[in-house]
Structures are given as C-alpha cells and as structure tokens.
Design a protein around this motif. Structure first.
Motif, PDB file in Angstrom:
ATOM      1  N   GLN A 270      41.313  58.184  31.621  1.00 21.30           N
ATOM      2  CA  GLN A 270      41.006  57.080  32.525  1.00 21.30           C
ATOM      3  C   GLN A 270      40.358  55.958  31.723  1.00 21.30           C
ATOM      4  O   GLN A 270      39.442  56.193  30.936  1.00 21.30           O
ATOM      5  CB  GLN A 270      40.047  57.552  33.611  1.00 21.30           C
ATOM      6  CG  GLN A 270      40.358  56.970  34.946  1.00 21.30           C
ATOM      7  CD  GLN A 270      39.459  57.575  36.021  1.00 21.30           C
ATOM      8  OE1 GLN A 270      38.452  58.208  35.740  1.00 21.30           O
ATOM      9  NE2 GLN A 270      39.850  57.359  37.247  1.00 21.30           N
ATOM     10  N   VAL A 271      40.858  54.751  31.926  1.00 24.68           N
ATOM     11  CA  VAL A 271      40.305  53.589  31.241  1.00 24.68           C
ATOM     12  C   VAL A 271      39.385  52.862  32.215  1.00 24.68           C
ATOM     13  O   VAL A 271      39.794  52.526  33.325  1.00 24.68           O
ATOM     14  CB  VAL A 271      41.436  52.637  30.761  1.00 24.68           C
ATOM     15  CG1 VAL A 271      40.862  51.425  30.085  1.00 24.68           C
ATOM     16  CG2 VAL A 271      42.390  53.372  29.844  1.00 24.68           C
ATOM     17  N   LYS A 272      38.172  52.648  31.753  1.00 22.00           N
ATOM     18  CA  LYS A 272      37.218  51.958  32.619  1.00 22.00           C
ATOM     19  C   LYS A 272      37.400  50.458  32.468  1.00 22.00           C
ATOM     20  O   LYS A 272      37.504  49.941  31.363  1.00 22.00           O
ATOM     21  CB  LYS A 272      35.796  52.347  32.245  1.00 22.00           C
ATOM     22  CG  LYS A 272      35.471  53.765  32.587  1.00 22.00           C
ATOM     23  CD  LYS A 272      34.003  54.019  32.423  1.00 22.00           C
ATOM     24  CE  LYS A 272      33.706  55.425  32.926  1.00 22.00           C
ATOM     25  NZ  LYS A 272      32.289  55.630  33.072  1.00 22.00           N
ATOM     26  N   ARG A 273      37.450  49.795  33.575  1.00 16.76           N
ATOM     27  CA  ARG A 273      37.542  48.337  33.558  1.00 16.76           C
ATOM     28  C   ARG A 273      36.143  47.762  33.354  1.00 16.76           C
ATOM     29  O   ARG A 273      35.189  48.226  33.955  1.00 16.76           O
ATOM     30  CB  ARG A 273      38.103  47.820  34.874  1.00 16.76           C
ATOM     31  CG  ARG A 273      39.535  48.181  35.076  1.00 16.76           C
ATOM     32  CD  ARG A 273      40.044  47.561  36.335  1.00 16.76           C
ATOM     33  NE  ARG A 273      41.445  47.910  36.476  1.00 16.76           N
ATOM     34  CZ  ARG A 273      42.309  47.132  37.052  1.00 16.76           C
ATOM     35  NH1 ARG A 273      41.945  45.991  37.576  1.00 16.76           N
ATOM     36  NH2 ARG A 273      43.561  47.506  37.140  1.00 16.76           N
ATOM     37  N   PRO A 274      36.080  46.711  32.554  1.00 21.02           N
ATOM     38  CA  PRO A 274      34.766  46.097  32.379  1.00 21.02           C
ATOM     39  C   PRO A 274      34.350  45.353  33.651  1.00 21.02           C
ATOM     40  O   PRO A 274      35.183  44.790  34.353  1.00 21.02           O
ATOM     41  CB  PRO A 274      34.964  45.135  31.208  1.00 21.02           C
ATOM     42  CG  PRO A 274      36.423  44.877  31.165  1.00 21.02           C
ATOM     43  CD  PRO A 274      37.095  46.089  31.734  1.00 21.02           C
ATOM     44  N   LYS A 275      33.086  45.340  33.907  1.00 16.96           N
ATOM     45  CA  LYS A 275      32.562  44.605  35.063  1.00 16.96           C
ATOM     46  C   LYS A 275      32.530  43.124  34.727  1.00 16.96           C
ATOM     47  O   LYS A 275      32.025  42.721  33.691  1.00 16.96           O
ATOM     48  CB  LYS A 275      31.138  45.070  35.395  1.00 16.96           C
ATOM     49  CG  LYS A 275      31.081  46.385  36.098  1.00 16.96           C
ATOM     50  CD  LYS A 275      31.402  46.163  37.539  1.00 16.96           C
ATOM     51  CE  LYS A 275      31.049  47.398  38.355  1.00 16.96           C
ATOM     52  NZ  LYS A 275      31.500  47.272  39.700  1.00 16.96           N
ATOM     53  N   LEU A 276      33.149  42.321  35.601  1.00 20.50           N
ATOM     54  CA  LEU A 276      33.165  40.875  35.411  1.00 20.50           C
ATOM     55  C   LEU A 276      31.929  40.271  36.061  1.00 20.50           C
ATOM     56  O   LEU A 276      31.509  40.685  37.147  1.00 20.50           O
ATOM     57  CB  LEU A 276      34.427  40.268  36.028  1.00 20.50           C
ATOM     58  CG  LEU A 276      35.762  40.720  35.445  1.00 20.50           C
ATOM     59  CD1 LEU A 276      36.911  40.067  36.207  1.00 20.50           C
ATOM     60  CD2 LEU A 276      35.864  40.368  33.986  1.00 20.50           C
ATOM     61  N   THR A 277      31.413  39.252  35.389  1.00 18.26           N
ATOM     62  CA  THR A 277      30.284  38.529  35.969  1.00 18.26           C
ATOM     63  C   THR A 277      30.813  37.593  37.047  1.00 18.26           C
ATOM     64  O   THR A 277      32.029  37.365  37.158  1.00 18.26           O
ATOM     65  CB  THR A 277      29.539  37.719  34.893  1.00 18.26           C
ATOM     66  OG1 THR A 277      30.427  36.722  34.394  1.00 18.26           O
ATOM     67  CG2 THR A 277      29.057  38.619  33.759  1.00 18.26           C
ATOM     68  N   ILE A 278      29.911  37.025  37.804  1.00 20.79           N
ATOM     69  CA  ILE A 278      30.313  36.065  38.847  1.00 20.79           C
ATOM     70  C   ILE A 278      31.020  34.871  38.200  1.00 20.79           C
ATOM     71  O   ILE A 278      32.015  34.374  38.721  1.00 20.79           O
ATOM     72  CB  ILE A 278      29.077  35.619  39.677  1.00 20.79           C
ATOM     73  CG1 ILE A 278      28.531  36.819  40.433  1.00 20.79           C
ATOM     74  CG2 ILE A 278      29.432  34.476  40.625  1.00 20.79           C
ATOM     75  CD1 ILE A 278      27.229  36.531  41.160  1.00 20.79           C
ATOM     76  N   TRP A 279      30.506  34.421  37.070  1.00 22.55           N
ATOM     77  CA  TRP A 279      31.103  33.295  36.335  1.00 22.55           C
ATOM     78  C   TRP A 279      32.542  33.628  35.942  1.00 22.55           C
ATOM     79  O   TRP A 279      33.444  32.811  36.098  1.00 22.55           O
ATOM     80  CB  TRP A 279      30.244  33.007  35.108  1.00 22.55           C
ATOM     81  CG  TRP A 279      30.809  31.996  34.142  1.00 22.55           C
ATOM     82  CD1 TRP A 279      31.305  32.239  32.918  1.00 22.55           C
ATOM     83  CD2 TRP A 279      30.920  30.591  34.341  1.00 22.55           C
ATOM     84  NE1 TRP A 279      31.731  31.088  32.325  1.00 22.55           N
ATOM     85  CE2 TRP A 279      31.490  30.048  33.186  1.00 22.55           C
ATOM     86  CE3 TRP A 279      30.594  29.723  35.399  1.00 22.55           C
ATOM     87  CZ2 TRP A 279      31.742  28.698  33.029  1.00 22.55           C
ATOM     88  CZ3 TRP A 279      30.847  28.375  35.224  1.00 22.55           C
ATOM     89  CH2 TRP A 279      31.415  27.869  34.062  1.00 22.55           C
ATOM     90  N   GLU A 280      32.804  34.832  35.443  1.00 24.48           N
ATOM     91  CA  GLU A 280      34.146  35.231  35.024  1.00 24.48           C
ATOM     92  C   GLU A 280      35.073  35.443  36.214  1.00 24.48           C
ATOM     93  O   GLU A 280      36.270  35.206  36.121  1.00 24.48           O
ATOM     94  CB  GLU A 280      34.069  36.513  34.193  1.00 24.48           C
ATOM     95  CG  GLU A 280      33.420  36.303  32.841  1.00 24.48           C
ATOM     96  CD  GLU A 280      33.177  37.605  32.108  1.00 24.48           C
ATOM     97  OE1 GLU A 280      33.231  37.596  30.866  1.00 24.48           O
ATOM     98  OE2 GLU A 280      32.927  38.634  32.782  1.00 24.48           O
ATOM     99  N   ARG A 281      34.522  35.889  37.332  1.00 22.62           N
ATOM    100  CA  ARG A 281      35.350  36.109  38.520  1.00 22.62           C
ATOM    101  C   ARG A 281      35.832  34.802  39.148  1.00 22.62           C
ATOM    102  O   ARG A 281      36.782  34.803  39.912  1.00 22.62           O
ATOM    103  CB  ARG A 281      34.577  36.928  39.562  1.00 22.62           C
ATOM    104  CG  ARG A 281      34.608  38.409  39.229  1.00 22.62           C
ATOM    105  CD  ARG A 281      34.036  39.225  40.348  1.00 22.62           C
ATOM    106  NE  ARG A 281      32.653  39.527  39.994  1.00 22.62           N
ATOM    107  CZ  ARG A 281      31.706  39.858  40.843  1.00 22.62           C
ATOM    108  NH1 ARG A 281      31.963  39.956  42.118  1.00 22.62           N
ATOM    109  NH2 ARG A 281      30.495  40.112  40.419  1.00 22.62           N
TER     110      ARG A 281
END
Length: 178
Positions: free
Chosen positions: A3-14
């Motif tokens: 399983q590959v974990k997705r990185p958590k995006l910041t509000i700025w990146e989202r």
C-alpha cells in the motif's frame, strides 16, 4: 499487496494555487520573448547528421545523362521500389558519350522506398544520389511514383569527381584506349 501512502496536502496545496502561479510565471516569461515562427515550406529546418533523403538521378556537368541502365540499383533495392526499362541511345545523339544504353523509363515508388541508400552505393556511374528531400507528398499513389523526368528535376547536376566520360572521350579522340 503493498500500500502506498498518499502525502497529506496542505490547504495551500489543495487550492492548486502553486500550479496556477507556476503556469502564469511560465506564460509571462515567454510572452516577452520574440516569436519564433518558421515559414514552412519556404523555410525548411536544417538537417543534421547522416540524413539520407530521397533518391534522385543526376547529370554530369556537361548535362549528360549518367545512368547506363545497368539495373544494379533495381536489383539491390530491398523493397523493390525502383523499376528501370533499359533503352538504347541512338548513335547520332550528342549525349551518347561512350555508352550505348540509357534508361527508357526509370521509376522510383516513394511509398515503397525506405531511404536505405543502397541504390547510391551500388551505382557504378554515380548517377543516383540521395538528396535532402524529406517533404514529398501527393494526393494519389500515382503522384508518389517519381518518373525519369521528375528524378532528373529533383537531382539536377552534380560535379563529376572522376571525369571518366571525358577521359574516355579524350582517349577515343587520340585513337588509343587506356
């Protein structure tokens, strides 16, 4: 299963603002550069390296036809794109030089040609050359078959490195052959 974990995006990146700003920066960087437009087909790009173009027939500097219809190019052509009908050159014709045969018909089917260059390599008279023609087109299959006149039109006249026809004519004029 891995399983590959997705990185958590910041509000700025989202918000996708970093990608939008990067795209705008690229646009503004290129907008003030002078436009580069090539007026094709009047301006053709340069050819680099050992490009092998379309095969053509050439004449010697005297305007004589160099092909003697030996048909070696036809025999060596891997896709069988070359068709030659040998013919005789009349004895009273000034272009005859020291040969009796010439092509009555010489056709190259450019749809079959693979631009390998074997025809140029095998030609003993140096009558066939690959020119830097890379943009050949037509609406029908028949238009893509270059006949003798079209091949000479594309090939033109090339300097003769060996002057073998002139040497033979000079030898014949002195009454002895070398």
């Amino acid at each position: 299963m891995m399983q590959v974990k997705r990185p958590k995006l910041t509000i700025w990146e989202r918000t996708y603002l970093p990608q939008i700003l990067h795209g705008l920066w690229l646009t503004f960087r290129h907008i003030f550069r002078p436009a580069f437009t090539r007026q094709y087909p009047e301006e053709k790009p340069p050819l680099y390296g050992a490009y092998r173009g379309a095969p053509t027939l050439v004449k010697d500097p005297e305007g004589r036809i160099k092909c003697v219809s030996c048909q070696l190019c036809e025999f060596v052509c891997p896709p069988k794109a070359i068709r030659i009908t040998p013919g005789e050159i009349p004895a009273d014709q000034p272009d005859r030089a020291h040969v009796e045969k010439g092509p009555q018909a010489f056709d190259i089917d450019m749809l079959r040609c693979i631009y390998c260059g074997l025809c140029q390599e095998v030609c003993p008279e140096e009558a066939i050359f690959l020119q830097n023609q890379y943009s050949m087109s037509g609406y029908t299959r028949e238009e893509m078959v270059n006949d003798k006149d079209r091949l000479y039109e594309l090939g033109g006249t090339l300097p003769d490195q060996h002057f073998k026809w002139d040497v033979k004519k000079a030898a014949e004029g002195h009454g002895h052959a070398h």
